[in-house]
Design a protein around this motif. Structure first.
Motif, mmCIF file in Angstrom:
data_model
loop_
_atom_site.group_PDB
_atom_site.id
_atom_site.type_symbol
_atom_site.label_atom_id
_atom_site.label_comp_id
_atom_site.label_asym_id
_atom_site.label_seq_id
_atom_site.Cartn_x
_atom_site.Cartn_y
_atom_site.Cartn_z
ATOM 1 N N PHE A 21 0.805 -1.210 0.000
ATOM 2 C CA PHE A 21 0.000 0.000 0.000
ATOM 3 C C PHE A 21 0.847 1.274 0.000
ATOM 4 O O PHE A 21 0.300 2.371 -0.064
ATOM 5 C CB PHE A 21 -0.969 0.004 1.184
ATOM 6 N N ALA A 22 2.157 1.139 0.070
ATOM 7 C CA ALA A 22 3.025 2.305 -0.091
ATOM 8 C C ALA A 22 3.416 2.510 -1.552
ATOM 9 O O ALA A 22 4.183 3.416 -1.869
ATOM 10 C CB ALA A 22 4.281 2.150 0.762
ATOM 11 N N LEU A 30 0.908 -5.006 6.466
ATOM 12 C CA LEU A 30 -0.060 -3.968 6.134
ATOM 13 C C LEU A 30 0.196 -2.696 6.939
ATOM 14 O O LEU A 30 0.218 -1.585 6.395
ATOM 15 C CB LEU A 30 -1.479 -4.479 6.393
ATOM 16 N N ILE A 31 0.415 -2.862 8.242
ATOM 17 C CA ILE A 31 0.681 -1.706 9.102
ATOM 18 C C ILE A 31 1.979 -1.018 8.689
ATOM 19 O O ILE A 31 2.064 0.219 8.635
ATOM 20 C CB ILE A 31 0.729 -2.144 10.576
ATOM 21 N N ALA A 63 3.327 -1.013 5.707
ATOM 22 C CA ALA A 63 3.113 -0.343 4.419
ATOM 23 C C ALA A 63 2.397 0.986 4.608
ATOM 24 O O ALA A 63 2.773 2.003 4.004
ATOM 25 C CB ALA A 63 2.311 -1.248 3.494
ATOM 26 N N ILE A 64 1.363 0.995 5.441
ATOM 27 C CA ILE A 64 0.621 2.233 5.685
ATOM 28 C C ILE A 64 1.524 3.265 6.363
ATOM 29 O O ILE A 64 1.511 4.450 6.018
ATOM 30 C CB ILE A 64 -0.630 1.945 6.533
ATOM 31 N N GLY A 65 2.321 2.821 7.328
ATOM 32 C CA GLY A 65 3.243 3.731 7.992
ATOM 33 C C GLY A 65 4.272 4.313 7.027
ATOM 34 O O GLY A 65 4.563 5.517 7.059
ATOM 35 N N SER A 81 3.868 4.683 3.827
ATOM 36 C CA SER A 81 3.135 5.586 2.934
ATOM 37 C C SER A 81 2.978 6.966 3.565
ATOM 38 O O SER A 81 3.256 7.995 2.925
ATOM 39 C CB SER A 81 1.759 4.991 2.609
ATOM 40 N N PHE A 82 2.551 7.008 4.819
ATOM 41 C CA PHE A 82 2.396 8.292 5.515
ATOM 42 C C PHE A 82 3.734 8.998 5.675
ATOM 43 O O PHE A 82 3.829 10.230 5.517
ATOM 44 C CB PHE A 82 1.745 8.083 6.886
ATOM 45 N N ASP A 119 0.499 14.578 -1.969
ATOM 46 C CA ASP A 119 -0.457 13.480 -1.836
ATOM 47 C C ASP A 119 -1.046 13.063 -3.174
ATOM 48 O O ASP A 119 -2.068 12.394 -3.221
ATOM 49 C CB ASP A 119 -1.587 13.879 -0.893
ATOM 50 N N PHE A 125 -2.106 9.206 -3.950
ATOM 51 C CA PHE A 125 -3.095 8.423 -3.216
ATOM 52 C C PHE A 125 -4.216 7.905 -4.122
ATOM 53 O O PHE A 125 -4.459 6.695 -4.199
ATOM 54 C CB PHE A 125 -3.688 9.253 -2.075
#
Length: 309
Positions: free
Chosen positions: A43-44, A112-113, A115-117, A119-120, A234, A237
Motif C-alpha cells: 500500500f506504499a 499492512l501496518i 506499508a501504511i506507515g 506511505s504516511f 499526496d 493516493f
C-alpha cells in the motif's frame, strides 16, 4: 440509448480513457508483481509512483521555458530519473519496511501496518519539502491535437502514454517469461520454500520484483504529470487506489491482467464521466472494486505470476 453511449461520444471518450487506463496499468503492475511473489499488497506503492512523478518534475523543471514548449526529446530523457527514483524508493521500502518482517516471520497484518506507515512517512516527507501547494508540470508536448479521427481530436499525449505502456508491458512480460531473473520470480511465486531449496536467492528475487514494479510506476508517474500537469505531496493516493482496483479487476498477481484491468477501468471512468458527470468519476472506480470483490474476486483473468512455468 443515452447520448453518452452514442458512437460519436464513445469515440471522444475512448482515447482519453485508454491513456488514463494505461497509467493505471503501469502502477497496477507494481501491486500485482509484489502480490504474486509475496502474497501481500504494497500500500506504499502510491508513494513510489509519486516519487517518479516528482523526480520527472524536478528534472524537466531544469529545462522549462515559460514561453514555449520544452524540447520533446527531454521527455525521453526524463524517463531515466523518474524510473530510477521510483525504483530506488521501491527497493528502499523492501529493505526497510518489509525485509525485517520477513526475516522474523511476521504475520500479514504487520506488513499492512508497515506499508501504511511507510506511505504516511513518505508523503509527509514530501509535504515538508515541497509544501501543500499544487505545482504545475512543465509543458513537454504540444497540446494541440495530432490529427482528427472524424470529428474526434487525437492528442499526442494520449498516443505517447498508450505506446509507452504497451512497450513496457511487453518488455516486462518478456523478462518474466524468458529470462533467468523471470524464472526466479516465477519460481518464488509458485513456492518460495522449494525455490529456496533449489538455490534461488529469495532476497534478490524479492528486491528485483520491487525494483521492476518501481521502474514501471516511475514511468507512470512521469506520464501522469505529462497528462494532468500537476504534482503534489499526496498526488499518488487516488491513482494508487485506482491502480489497485485495476489490479484486482484484471486478476491480482497477473501482469497481463493488470494491463487489461487498467485499460478497462480507464474506459469505464471516461464513459461514466460522460454519462453522469466528472464528479462521479472517482466513485466509479470504487464501485468497480466492490463489484469485482463481490462477484468475481479472482478478477477477469485470475492467474498468478507463477502460473506459467
Amino acid at each position: 440509448m443515452p447520448d453518452c453511449l452514442g458512437w460519436g461520444e464513445l469515440q471522444f471518450r475512448l482515447f482519453g480513457g485508454l491513456s488514463t487506463g494505461s497509467i493505471y496499468a503501469l502502477i497496477a503492475i507494481g501491486y500485482t508483481l509484489v502480490y504474486g511473489v509475496l502474497q501481500l499488497i504494497n500500500f506504499a506503492h502510491s508513494e513510489v509512483f509519486m516519487g517518479g512523478m516528482l523526480a520527472g518534475f524536478l528534472f524537466l523543471n531544469l529545462f522549462a521555458n515559460a514561453d514555449q514548449a520544452t524540447n520533446p526529446y527531454l521527455l525521453i530523457v526524463a524517463f531515466i530519473p523518474a524510473m530510477l527514483a521510483s525504483g530506488a524508493v521501491a527497493v528502499a521500502l523492501e529493505r526497510v519496511a518489509y525485509r525485517p518482517l520477513r526475516k522474523r516471520g511476521a504475520p500479514r497484518l504487520a506488513y499492512l501496518i508497515s506499508a501504511i506507515g511507510a506511505s504516511f512517512f513518505l508523503s509527509n516527507l514530501v509535504l515538508v519539502w515541497r509544501g501543500r501547494s499544487y505545482e504545475s508540470y512543465p509543458k513537454t508536448v504540444d497540446p494541440s491535437p495530432l490529427f482528427y479521427l472524424g470529428r474526434v481530436p487525437i492528442q499526442t499525449v494520449d498516443l505517447i502514454i498508450f505506446a509507452v505502456m504497451v512497450g513496457m508491458v511487453l518488455a516486462l512480460d518478456a523478462i518474466v517469461q524468458r529470462t533467468r531473473v523471470g524464472r526466479g520470480i516465477r519460481a518464488v511465486a509458485q513456492d518460495v520454500e522449494t525455490a529456496g531449496l533449489m538455490g534461488v536467492d529469495i532476497n534478490q528475487v524479492v528486491t528485483t520484483t520491487f525494483l521492476l514494479g518501481g521502474l514501471l510506476a516511475g514511468a507512470g508517474g512521469l506520464l501522469y504529470g505529462l497528462k494532468f500537469s500537476v504534482v503534489r505531496f499526496d498526488i499518488g493516493f487516488l491513482p494508487g487506489i485506482k491502480a489497485f482496483t485495476a489490479a484486482v479487476l484484471g486478476g491480482i498477481g497477473n501482469i497481463r491482467g493488470a494491463m487489461v484491468g487498467g485499460l478497462a477501468l480507464g474506459l469505464m471512468e471516461s464513459i461514466g464521466a460522460g454519462c453522469f458527470g466528472t464528479q462521479w468519476q472517482d466513485v466509479i472506480a470504487f464501485m468497480v472494486l466492490v463489484g469485482v470483490l463481490m462477484f468475481r474476486p479472482t478478477g477477469l483473468l485470475g492467474e498468478s505470476v507463477g502460473a506459467k512455468a
